[in-house]
Write a protein that holds these residues in place. Structure first.
Motif, short mmCIF file in Angstrom:
data_model
loop_
_atom_site.label_atom_id
_atom_site.label_comp_id
_atom_site.label_asym_id
_atom_site.label_seq_id
_atom_site.Cartn_x
_atom_site.Cartn_y
_atom_site.Cartn_z
N LYS A 135 7.15 -0.42 13.59
CA LYS A 135 8.70 -1.09 13.51
C LYS A 135 8.99 -1.34 12.17
O LYS A 135 8.08 -1.92 11.57
CB LYS A 135 8.85 -2.36 14.40
N ALA A 136 9.76 -0.76 11.49
CA ALA A 136 10.09 -1.21 10.22
C ALA A 136 11.53 -1.15 9.84
O ALA A 136 12.25 -0.30 10.55
CB ALA A 136 9.51 -0.05 9.27
N PRO A 137 12.10 -2.22 9.22
CA PRO A 137 13.38 -2.27 8.79
C PRO A 137 14.21 -1.05 8.21
O PRO A 137 13.39 -0.41 7.26
CB PRO A 137 13.78 -3.63 8.22
N LYS A 138 15.27 -0.96 8.13
CA LYS A 138 15.76 0.13 7.29
C LYS A 138 15.67 -0.27 5.95
O LYS A 138 16.46 -1.31 5.62
CB LYS A 138 17.25 0.59 7.95
N PRO A 139 15.48 0.50 4.86
CA PRO A 139 15.59 0.15 3.81
C PRO A 139 17.18 -0.12 3.22
O PRO A 139 18.09 0.61 3.48
CB PRO A 139 15.21 1.43 2.84
N SER A 146 11.14 -7.63 3.59
CA SER A 146 11.09 -6.36 4.17
C SER A 146 9.56 -6.24 4.91
O SER A 146 8.77 -7.03 4.37
CB SER A 146 10.77 -4.90 3.28
N GLY A 147 9.23 -5.47 5.66
CA GLY A 147 7.95 -5.51 6.35
C GLY A 147 7.80 -4.47 7.22
O GLY A 147 8.88 -3.87 7.86
N ILE A 173 -1.63 -3.72 12.06
CA ILE A 173 -1.52 -3.69 10.68
C ILE A 173 -0.01 -4.15 10.20
O ILE A 173 0.89 -3.88 10.77
CB ILE A 173 -1.74 -2.34 10.21
N LEU A 174 -0.23 -5.32 9.54
CA LEU A 174 1.08 -6.02 8.99
C LEU A 174 1.39 -6.10 7.75
O LEU A 174 0.30 -6.27 6.80
CB LEU A 174 1.02 -7.51 9.53
N ASN A 175 2.50 -5.76 7.16
CA ASN A 175 2.89 -5.68 5.85
C ASN A 175 4.09 -6.35 5.45
O ASN A 175 5.21 -6.00 6.09
CB ASN A 175 2.83 -4.19 5.23
N MET A 176 4.26 -7.68 5.00
CA MET A 176 5.51 -8.37 4.90
C MET A 176 5.76 -8.72 3.52
O MET A 176 4.97 -9.41 2.91
CB MET A 176 5.61 -9.62 5.82
N ASP A 187 3.78 -11.67 -0.54
CA ASP A 187 3.28 -10.65 0.07
C ASP A 187 2.15 -10.95 1.05
O ASP A 187 1.08 -11.36 0.68
CB ASP A 187 2.92 -9.68 -1.10
N LEU A 188 2.46 -10.80 2.34
CA LEU A 188 1.49 -11.08 3.32
C LEU A 188 0.93 -9.64 3.85
O LEU A 188 1.77 -8.79 4.34
CB LEU A 188 1.94 -11.70 4.31
#
Length: 268
Positions: A135-139, A146-147, A173-176, A187-188
């Motif tokens: 799951k990733a939001p649209k740029p 973003s994440g 795997i999380l990137n936020m 940045d997490l």
């Protein structure tokens, strides 16, 4: 004392920024090409999205890769095309199709968007597979945050005498990234891996989908709650101790009011 290059590579990746795992992994593979297959099969990295000729998106990983080609779960074909690409047996392929349909509903209910893919393959005493969710939001140029969320669930289903034994290994795997004038940039990034094992009595072949789905749902929910309580909670405590959103004058004013209230209570 000699150091094993594979262990050294894994040790190095654990110490580098998890947000750049893919880039760091490619750099190590360039330096030590002999470790390519072992590293790609061991190191979890953010999933990539591709589109097959059916017009549907699917996720790329090492489990649906054969050489430089990847197999689509919707068409069961490789892109770029392969004449002798590895595919599951007919019975396992039927389960794979049913699992893709089931987890497509799961993705829509839990993630309200994103992409899912399920891949199965044969084992000597059963079968195995991987469930992928992204799951990733649209740029957007206007967005200040973003994440991406990547879930990788690898399982084995072994045929016992009276039951099916399932072993599940799940990685999130999380990137936020969040930015703003008040807090600046946050940045997490990181990952978490957990395992679970369970036995279910033998039944119909379709029961495999329900059994695996139950295990994936339970373990992913536990991991999501753990990340929220431990990781996000700890990050919030640390940031609150280091920085204050309110101005210094407002903070001093609140402290003064608090002291006045305490003094009034003591006088009573």
């Amino acid at each position: 004392m000699s150091v094993d290059p594979f262990d050294a590579s894994l040790d190095l990746l654990r110490r580098l920024n998890p947000k750049r795992t893919g880039t760091n992994l490619n750099s190590i593979i360039t330096i030590a090409p002999d470790l390519t297959e072992d590293l790609l099969a061991t190191v979890d990295q953010p999933l990539e999205v591709a589109r097959c000729k059916s017009g549907r998106d699917y996720l790329l990983c090492d489990y649906n890769r054969d050489g430089d080609s990847h197999r689509s779960p919707w068409t069961n074909e490789y892109d770029p095309p392969l004449m002798d690409g590895t595919v599951p047996s007919e019975s396992v392929r039927k389960l794979e199709i049913a699992a893709n349909e089931a987890f497509d509903v799961y993705r829509d209910l839990y993630y309200e968007g994103g992409v899912s893919s399920v891949y199965f393959w044969n084992l000597d005493d059963g079968f195995a597979g991987v469930i992928l969710l992204k799951k990733a939001p649209k740029p957007s140029s206007a967005a200040k945050s973003s994440g991406t969320w990547d879930s990788i669930h690898v399982f084995e289903a072994n045929d016992k005498q009276r039951a099916w034994h399932y072993k599940l290994t799940s990685t999130v795997i999380l990137n936020m990234v969040s930015s703003g004038e008040t807090l600046g940039e946050l940045d997490l990034s990181g990952n978490m891996t957990r395992q679970a094992e369970k036995e279910f009595p033998k039944g119909e072949d379709s029961d495999h989908i329900a059994n695996i789905g139950q295990m994936v749902e339970d373990l992913e929910l536990k991991m999501r709650n753990l990340m929220q309580e431990v990781y996000f909670g700890k990050a919030k405590d640390v940031v609150a101790d280091l920085r204050s959103v309110a101005s210094l004058s407002a903070t001093n004013k609140d402290r003064g009011i608090h002291q006045e209230m305490l003094s009034g209570l003591r006088q009573r």
